[in-house]
Design an enzyme around this catalytic site. Structure first.
Site, mmCIF file in Angstrom:
data_model
loop_
_atom_site.group_PDB
_atom_site.id
_atom_site.type_symbol
_atom_site.label_atom_id
_atom_site.label_comp_id
_atom_site.label_asym_id
_atom_site.label_seq_id
_atom_site.Cartn_x
_atom_site.Cartn_y
_atom_site.Cartn_z
ATOM 1 N N ASN A 12 0.823 -1.214 0.000
ATOM 2 C CA ASN A 12 0.000 0.000 0.000
ATOM 3 C C ASN A 12 0.858 1.267 0.000
ATOM 4 O O ASN A 12 0.563 2.230 -0.703
ATOM 5 C CB ASN A 12 -0.934 0.018 1.206
ATOM 6 C CG ASN A 12 -1.940 -1.125 1.155
ATOM 7 O OD1 ASN A 12 -1.983 -1.872 0.181
ATOM 8 N ND2 ASN A 12 -2.743 -1.268 2.198
ATOM 9 N N TYR A 48 -6.611 2.468 2.417
ATOM 10 C CA TYR A 48 -6.373 1.861 1.103
ATOM 11 C C TYR A 48 -7.519 0.929 0.748
ATOM 12 O O TYR A 48 -8.042 0.195 1.594
ATOM 13 C CB TYR A 48 -5.044 1.064 1.074
ATOM 14 C CG TYR A 48 -4.836 0.378 -0.275
ATOM 15 C CD1 TYR A 48 -4.301 1.074 -1.345
ATOM 16 C CD2 TYR A 48 -5.244 -0.942 -0.475
ATOM 17 C CE1 TYR A 48 -4.155 0.477 -2.595
ATOM 18 C CE2 TYR A 48 -5.105 -1.554 -1.718
ATOM 19 C CZ TYR A 48 -4.560 -0.842 -2.777
ATOM 20 O OH TYR A 48 -4.424 -1.424 -4.005
ATOM 21 N N ASN A 85 -5.625 17.130 -45.093
ATOM 22 C CA ASN A 85 -6.328 17.320 -43.819
ATOM 23 C C ASN A 85 -5.372 17.542 -42.645
ATOM 24 O O ASN A 85 -4.352 16.877 -42.556
ATOM 25 C CB ASN A 85 -7.192 16.087 -43.519
ATOM 26 C CG ASN A 85 -8.236 15.841 -44.587
ATOM 27 O OD1 ASN A 85 -8.737 16.788 -45.196
ATOM 28 N ND2 ASN A 85 -8.549 14.589 -44.836
ATOM 29 N N HIS A 135 -16.044 35.976 -30.855
ATOM 30 C CA HIS A 135 -17.248 35.293 -31.387
ATOM 31 C C HIS A 135 -17.000 34.781 -32.800
ATOM 32 O O HIS A 135 -17.951 34.632 -33.574
ATOM 33 C CB HIS A 135 -18.472 36.221 -31.386
ATOM 34 C CG HIS A 135 -18.664 36.972 -30.109
ATOM 35 N ND1 HIS A 135 -19.490 36.528 -29.103
ATOM 36 C CD2 HIS A 135 -18.101 38.118 -29.664
ATOM 37 C CE1 HIS A 135 -19.446 37.387 -28.094
ATOM 38 N NE2 HIS A 135 -18.592 38.356 -28.403
ATOM 39 N N GLN A 183 -6.178 0.539 -7.385
ATOM 40 C CA GLN A 183 -5.358 -0.025 -8.467
ATOM 41 C C GLN A 183 -5.833 0.500 -9.824
ATOM 42 O O GLN A 183 -5.073 0.521 -10.787
ATOM 43 C CB GLN A 183 -5.448 -1.552 -8.423
ATOM 44 C CG GLN A 183 -4.685 -2.258 -9.509
ATOM 45 C CD GLN A 183 -4.566 -3.755 -9.242
ATOM 46 O OE1 GLN A 183 -3.917 -4.166 -8.289
ATOM 47 N NE2 GLN A 183 -5.212 -4.563 -10.058
ATOM 48 N N SER A 227 -7.134 12.156 -48.384
ATOM 49 C CA SER A 227 -8.364 11.393 -48.265
ATOM 50 C C SER A 227 -8.243 10.190 -49.189
ATOM 51 O O SER A 227 -7.649 10.271 -50.262
ATOM 52 C CB SER A 227 -9.547 12.273 -48.682
ATOM 53 O OG SER A 227 -10.611 11.465 -49.132
ATOM 54 N N LYS A 245 -4.183 3.530 -12.300
ATOM 55 C CA LYS A 245 -3.003 3.531 -13.166
ATOM 56 C C LYS A 245 -3.300 3.701 -14.640
ATOM 57 O O LYS A 245 -2.638 4.498 -15.321
ATOM 58 C CB LYS A 245 -2.192 2.263 -12.941
ATOM 59 C CG LYS A 245 -1.523 2.312 -11.594
ATOM 60 C CD LYS A 245 -0.906 1.033 -11.184
ATOM 61 C CE LYS A 245 -0.704 1.072 -9.692
ATOM 62 N NZ LYS A 245 -1.969 1.251 -8.919
ATOM 63 N N LYS A 301 -7.728 16.461 -51.201
ATOM 64 C CA LYS A 301 -7.737 16.765 -49.772
ATOM 65 C C LYS A 301 -6.358 16.753 -49.117
ATOM 66 O O LYS A 301 -5.505 15.933 -49.409
ATOM 67 C CB LYS A 301 -8.616 15.751 -49.020
ATOM 68 C CG LYS A 301 -10.104 15.960 -49.189
ATOM 69 C CD LYS A 301 -10.611 17.297 -48.696
ATOM 70 C CE LYS A 301 -10.970 17.315 -47.228
ATOM 71 N NZ LYS A 301 -11.990 16.399 -46.814
ATOM 72 N N GLU A 341 -6.486 17.764 -35.417
ATOM 73 C CA GLU A 341 -7.803 17.188 -35.092
ATOM 74 C C GLU A 341 -7.685 16.092 -34.035
ATOM 75 O O GLU A 341 -8.485 16.004 -33.112
ATOM 76 C CB GLU A 341 -8.441 16.589 -36.351
ATOM 77 C CG GLU A 341 -8.809 17.615 -37.398
ATOM 78 C CD GLU A 341 -9.186 16.938 -38.693
ATOM 79 O OE1 GLU A 341 -10.325 16.470 -38.814
ATOM 80 O OE2 GLU A 341 -8.330 16.844 -39.588
HETATM 81 N N1 ARG Z 1 -1.398 -3.400 -7.281
HETATM 82 C C1 ARG Z 1 -1.851 -2.698 -6.151
HETATM 83 C C2 ARG Z 1 -2.327 -1.296 -6.539
HETATM 84 O O1 ARG Z 1 -2.031 -0.892 -7.576
HETATM 85 C C3 ARG Z 1 -0.761 -2.584 -5.139
HETATM 86 C C4 ARG Z 1 -1.257 -2.505 -3.724
HETATM 87 C C5 ARG Z 1 -1.994 -3.748 -3.399
HETATM 88 N N2 ARG Z 1 -2.305 -3.823 -2.012
HETATM 89 C C6 ARG Z 1 -3.085 -4.771 -1.546
HETATM 90 N N3 ARG Z 1 -3.279 -4.782 -0.280
HETATM 91 N N4 ARG Z 1 -3.658 -5.644 -2.305
HETATM 92 O O2 ARG Z 1 -2.983 -0.631 -5.800
#
Ligand code: ARG
Length: 462
Positions: A109, A316, A284, A155, A321, A276, A324, A282, A289
């Site tokens: 954690n 936690y 583009n 505008h 998780q 295109s 990410k 074209k 974009e």
């Molecule tokens: N892979 C977990 C995360 O990204 C790491 C921490 C996991 N902790 C646990 N007590 N399962 O959060």
């Protein structure tokens, strides 16, 4: 076998493994995880919690693992869940009981929190360098086209004449705020959270300040529960990236407009455009974009993190998780944008003739006329009304503002003198706007030079 083998038994089902694993994406933390572990064992040894020999052996093994990962010789498998467990298991496999001392006074954690902070520190440096490059490309164009006059829009309607350089430098200012915002966010990223354990710290006599110093953190977290629960720094970081993307998206929108037949203010190099598959004529502005489109995804990533955190009880929870993938996606997207935008901007050709032709609309100077009346003593509201009547009369009589006779003008604006007939020149209009922050040529040149200096310094230091 999972590392919590003491408490659980039985083989985890494949679907469960696939559902819970994060190594497929968090393996990008490997360098940071290893750096954190090295600092951790050094600290454990110096606090006499593990023998110095053990710390040295673990550090050497961590280096070997890093080499193997970088050489593509390290096997990642979902059974081992995340990057933290992969590296620790490998240490235990190589060093046996000595390796089993690595995870002393630490939990995944606090480990994952530390890794994310170390990772964001590195990525922020890359992003800041990229933004400086983008600013440099804009300043290069501002200098190259320092005399280019174009209509300024509000505008999306003709407003007042401006310098193209002034328009470009507006983006340099926005990107500067993005830079300072990220630098400020970095202060809150730059806090060392290891030693918070799973939630309540540890009973072992660790020295967290030592770990912080080894990893160049200026501060340690003050509350172990806050530390393992906190993802504010990620929300903030993604907000910084979302705002930056919003600015890129506005620049993109300008470029798309400027590339259109109706404007034809700029020409992008072929390398940054596509054709295109159907229409042979074209060309583009896809890069612009796509950046505009990717901005939507980056707002989504910010919303994802905020939403993941909003209902979590302390401290936690595994939900975290899920932080990410949105985080990585936004970083990858920004870095991709920053790899193509600077060269696209630097190679853009400004069509000064087209800009000037568009700015040669006398109505763009209507405010100048009103201000001329103010200069001669008339209250602004009255001058505004008089000028408005003049524009109305000209429209009704299909006479361009600059073609009106002095007699006709005099009838609508009794206070008019002949000098008013000579103000319909966009270059003159611009030259009168030398107030601080204005679009006057001297102002803009000094802004361009000042940005050039600042960016040179910054890019040299980076
Ligand atoms: N892979 C977990 C995360 O990204 C790491 C921490 C996991 N902790 C646990 N007590 N399962 O959060």
């Amino acid at each position: 076998m999972a590392l919590w083998g003491g408490r659980f038994s039985g083989v985890q089902k494949k679907e469960l493994i696939e559902f819970t694993e994060s190594v497929s994406f968090d393996k990008r933390f490997y360098r940071h995880d290893i750096a954190g572990s090295k600092a951790h064992v050094e600290m454990l040894a110096s606090c006499r919690i593990i023998p110095p020999k053990t710390a040295s052996a673990i550090k050497a093994e961590l280096d070997r693992i890093q080499k193997r990962i970088e050489g593509g010789k390290f096997e990642f498998k979902s059974e081992l869940e995340d990057i933290h467990m992969h590296i620790e298991s490998e240490i235990i496999r190589a060093l046996g009981d000595e390796g089993a001392r690595l995870h002393t006074a630490r939990s995944r954690n606090d480990q994952v929190n530390l890794d994310t902070r170390l990772y964001l520190r590195d990525e922020t440096a890359k992003i800041l360098a990229g933004i400086a490059n983008l600013q440099k490309a804009l300043v290069f164009q501002a200098e190259k086209n320092s005399g280019a006059i174009m209509p300024g829009y509000t505008h999306l309607q003709h407003a007042q004449p401006i310098l193209f350089a002034h328009h470009l430098l507006a983006y340099v200012e926005m990107f500067n705020r993005d830079t300072t915002r990220l630098q400020d966010c970095l202060k809150r990223i730059n806090v060392m959270t290891l030693g918070s354990g799973a939630i309540a710290g540890t009973t072992l006599p660790i020295d967290r300040k030592k770990t912080a110093a080894a990893l160049s953190f200026p501060a340690i977290s003050a509350n172990s529960m806050d530390a393992v629960a906190d993802r504010d720094f990620e929300c903030e970081f993604l907000a910084c990236l979302a705002i930056f993307a919003m600015h890129v998206s506005r620049l993109s929108e300008d470029i798309v407009l400027w590339m259109s037949k109706e404007f034809s203010f700029v020409e992008l190099a072929d390398a940054f455009c596509t054709g295109s598959s159907l229409m042979p004529q074209k060309k583009n502005p896809d890069v612009a974009e796509l950046a505009r489109g990717k901005t939507g995804r980056m707002y989504g990533n910010l919303m994802a993190i905020l939403t993941i955190c909003k209902g979590l009880p302390m401290s936690y929870n595994r939900d975290l998780q899920e932080d990410k993938e949105p985080l990585f996606d936004s970083i990858d997207t920004v870095l991709k944008i920053l790899s193509v935008f600077p060269p696209m901007i630097a190679t853009m050709e400004a069509r000064k003739d087209r800009m000037l032709a568009a700015a040669n609309n006398p109505e763009l100077m209507a405010t100048d006329l009103a201000e001329e009346l103010v200069r001669n003593g008339m209250p602004f509201r009255k001058a505004h009304e008089r000028t408005g009547s003049l524009v109305k009369w000209c429209n009704a009589n299909r006479t361009p503002l600059d073609k009106i006779s002095f007699e006709d003008m005099k009838r609508i604006i009794p206070e008019a003198d002949k000098s008013l007939l000579n103000i319909f020149d966009p270059a003159k209009s611009i030259s009168k706007r030398e107030i601080a922050g204005g679009t006057g040529p001297r102002q803009v040149r000094s802004q361009t030079n000042s940005w050039k200096r600042k960016l040179q310094d910054k890019l040299q230091r980076a």
